[in-house]
Write a protein that holds these residues in place. Structure first.
Motif, mmCIF file in Angstrom:
data_model
loop_
_atom_site.group_PDB
_atom_site.id
_atom_site.type_symbol
_atom_site.label_atom_id
_atom_site.label_comp_id
_atom_site.label_asym_id
_atom_site.label_seq_id
_atom_site.Cartn_x
_atom_site.Cartn_y
_atom_site.Cartn_z
ATOM 1 N N UNK A 158 -11.389 4.485 3.568
ATOM 2 C CA UNK A 158 -10.268 3.345 3.742
ATOM 3 C C UNK A 158 -10.259 3.352 4.917
ATOM 4 N N UNK A 159 -10.452 3.278 5.699
ATOM 5 C CA UNK A 159 -10.276 2.639 7.848
ATOM 6 C C UNK A 159 -11.439 1.182 6.707
ATOM 7 N N UNK A 160 -12.360 1.647 6.526
ATOM 8 C CA UNK A 160 -12.935 0.340 7.040
ATOM 9 C C UNK A 160 -12.292 -0.650 5.977
ATOM 10 N N UNK A 161 -11.971 -0.419 4.469
ATOM 11 C CA UNK A 161 -11.274 -1.259 4.055
ATOM 12 C C UNK A 161 -9.844 -2.023 4.968
ATOM 13 N N UNK A 162 -9.635 -0.962 5.101
ATOM 14 C CA UNK A 162 -8.312 -1.886 5.536
ATOM 15 C C UNK A 162 -9.003 -2.734 7.132
ATOM 16 N N UNK A 163 -10.071 -2.576 8.035
ATOM 17 C CA UNK A 163 -10.085 -2.781 9.087
ATOM 18 C C UNK A 163 -10.429 -4.021 8.648
ATOM 19 N N UNK A 164 -11.834 -4.360 7.597
ATOM 20 C CA UNK A 164 -12.172 -5.957 6.973
ATOM 21 C C UNK A 164 -10.850 -7.320 6.393
ATOM 22 N N UNK A 165 -9.582 -6.075 5.677
ATOM 23 C CA UNK A 165 -8.248 -6.367 5.288
ATOM 24 C C UNK A 165 -8.106 -7.478 7.188
ATOM 25 N N UNK A 166 -7.765 -6.895 7.804
ATOM 26 C CA UNK A 166 -7.424 -7.491 9.248
ATOM 27 C C UNK A 166 -7.995 -8.275 10.321
ATOM 28 N N UNK A 167 -9.464 -8.438 9.745
ATOM 29 C CA UNK A 167 -10.450 -8.883 10.467
ATOM 30 C C UNK A 167 -10.241 -10.684 10.094
ATOM 31 N N UNK A 168 -9.867 -10.874 8.280
ATOM 32 C CA UNK A 168 -9.656 -11.827 7.686
ATOM 33 C C UNK A 168 -8.533 -11.863 7.186
ATOM 34 N N UNK A 169 -7.620 -11.253 8.211
ATOM 35 C CA UNK A 169 -6.095 -12.065 8.814
ATOM 36 C C UNK A 169 -5.169 -11.347 7.425
ATOM 37 N N UNK A 170 -5.661 -10.140 6.583
ATOM 38 C CA UNK A 170 -4.334 -10.063 5.384
ATOM 39 C C UNK A 170 -4.027 -8.454 6.138
ATOM 40 N N UNK A 171 -2.598 -8.535 5.772
ATOM 41 C CA UNK A 171 -1.763 -6.877 6.222
ATOM 42 C C UNK A 171 -2.539 -5.856 5.980
ATOM 43 N N UNK A 172 -3.356 -4.419 6.322
ATOM 44 C CA UNK A 172 -3.498 -3.623 5.776
ATOM 45 C C UNK A 172 -3.420 -3.012 4.627
ATOM 46 N N UNK A 173 -1.584 -2.910 5.189
ATOM 47 C CA UNK A 173 -1.204 -2.301 4.680
ATOM 48 C C UNK A 173 -0.887 -2.434 2.700
#
Length: 316
Positions: A158-173
Motif C-alpha cells: 500500500x505504501x509503495x502504491x502511494x509513493x508511486x502515485x506521489x512520484x508521478x504527481x497523482x494525489x496518493x489519497x
C-alpha cells in the motif's frame, strides 16, 4: 568391554540430552497461507528442523488486519512462553498505525530481522499495460480506474502504491487500493483480472512470471537485481525505491536467559546451509540483524513509516 561401557553410556547420554533439550517451537504467521509471512514461517520451520536446531516446529495462521489480530492474540496468550514465536515486519508496522492497534511491537520481544525483499509490480499477461510508462499513463488519466491488488492496508504494498502515485504527481489519497489478507487471495485476483495491477514481494509472483501468466513491469530496488529480468521503478521513470523486511519476535515476559536461548537458535538457523538455500531459492536478501542493533533499527523504521503514512494520507 567393561572399559568401553562408560564411554558408550556417556555418548548415549549426550545423544539423548541433545534430543531432549532441542527446543520445540510454535511459529505464528499472522496472515493467511500463501503470503510472505506464511512463507517465512514455513521456511523457518524447514530450516530449524532440517538443521536439528529444533525437534518439532509447528506453524499456525491467524490472518486479519495486517497481522494485528494475530499480534494481539500472541501478546495475550503467549506471554512468558519461549517456545512461541511470531513472524512480522514492515507490513505490520504500517498496519499497527493505520488500524490504530491497541497492541504494538513494543509489547513483544524482538529477536531478529531476517530477510529483505523488493516490491514487484505485475499485470496479467493479457493486460494492455506493457511497462511502467503504460501504468503511469493510466494512473494520471484516471487514478480511480487503476485498481491495485496487494497485502494489508497500510503495509509495504500500500505504501509503495502511494509513493508511486506521489512520484508521478497523482494525489496518493486517490489510489484505488484493494487489500487482501493473504498472498493466495491477492494472486487469484490478479490472475483473474479483478485488479489492474498486482503489487507484492517478487517471490510471491516468481512462478507465475516464469510461467508467462504474469508480466513483471518493475522492481523497487535502487539497482538491477541479479536473476530478475525487469527494470527498476527508477529505470521506468518513477523515482521510488523501497525494500520490505521481515522479522521474528518472541512473546513478552521472557527472562534474559530465555531471550538469549531463542536468539541463539535463530542465529544458528540464519547461518545454516538450509536457510541460505531458501534465501537463494526465493530471492530473499539476507538482512539478518539481532539484539540491541535490531531494536534500535526497528524504532527508526517505526518512526519513518509513520512519517510516510502521514505523507500519503493513510494516517492523520
Amino acid at each position: 568391554m567393561r572399559k568401553l561401557l562408560p564411554a558408550l553410556v556417556g555418548l548415549l547420554g549426550l545423544a539423548v540430552s541433545s534430543t531432549v533439550f532441542a527446543a520445540d517451537y510454535k511459529i505464528m504467521a499472522p496472515a493467511a497461507p500463501g503470503g510472505g509471512w506464511d512463507q517465512t514461517a514455513r521456511s523457518m520451520q524447514t530450516a530449524l528442523q532440517d538443521e536439528s536446531i529444533s525437534g518439532s516446529v509447528q506453524v499456525t495462521n491467524v490472518p486479519g488486519a495486517g497481522g494485528t489480530i494475530g499480534l494481539a492474540q500472541f501478546v495475550n496468550q503467549a506471554s512468558g512462553d519461549p517456545s512461541q514465536l511470531i513472524v512480522g515486519g514492515y507490513v505490520m508496522v504500517g498496519a499497527i498505525l493505520t488500524n490504530a492497534s491497541p497492541v504494538t511491537l513494543d509489547q513483544v520481544t524482538p529477536i531478529a530481522r531476517l530477510t529483505g525483499e523488493y516490491e514487484a509490480l505485475v499485470v496479467p499477461a493479457s493486460s494492455d499495460i506493457k511497462d511502467m510508462a503504460g501504468l503511469v499513463e493510466k494512473l494520471k488519466a484516471d487514478p480511480g480506474s487503476v485498481s491495485w491488488g496487494g497485502g494489508s492496508a497500510g503495509g509495504t504494498d500500500h505504501i509503495t502504491a502511494g509513493l508511486i502515485a506521489k512520484a508521478v504527481g497523482v494525489d496518493p489519497t486517490k489510489v484505488n487500493y484493494i487489500a487482501f489478507s493473504g498472498g493466495g487471495e491477492a494472486l487469484a485476483a490478479i490472475l483473474g483480472g479483478q485488479v489492474t495491477v498486482g503489487i507484492s514481494g517478487y517471490g510471491e509472483f516468481e512462478s507465475q512470471i516464469k510461467a508467462g501468466q504474469l508480466r513483471l513491469i518493475g522492481i523497487s530496488s535502487e539497482n538491477k537485481v541479479d536473476g530478475i529480468d525487469a527494470p527498476t521503478f527508477k529505470e521506468g521513470g518513477v523515482d521510488v525505491a523501497i525494500q520490505n523486511w521481515r522479522m521474528v519476535a518472541a512473546p513478552p515476559g521472557l527472562s534474559d536467559e530465555q531471550k538469549a536461548a531463542v536468539g541463539a537458535d535463530v542465529e544458528k538457523m540464519v547461518k545454516s546451509a538450509s536457510w541460505q538455500k531458501i534465501l537463494a531459492d526465493k530471492g530473499w536478501a539476507d538482512t539478518y540483524l539481532a539484539g540491541d542493533e535490531f531494536q534500535a533499527q526497528l524504532k527508526k523504521d517505526i518512526d519513518s513509516t509513520s512519517a510516510i503514512l502521514k505523507e500519503v494520507g493513510l494516517v492523520k
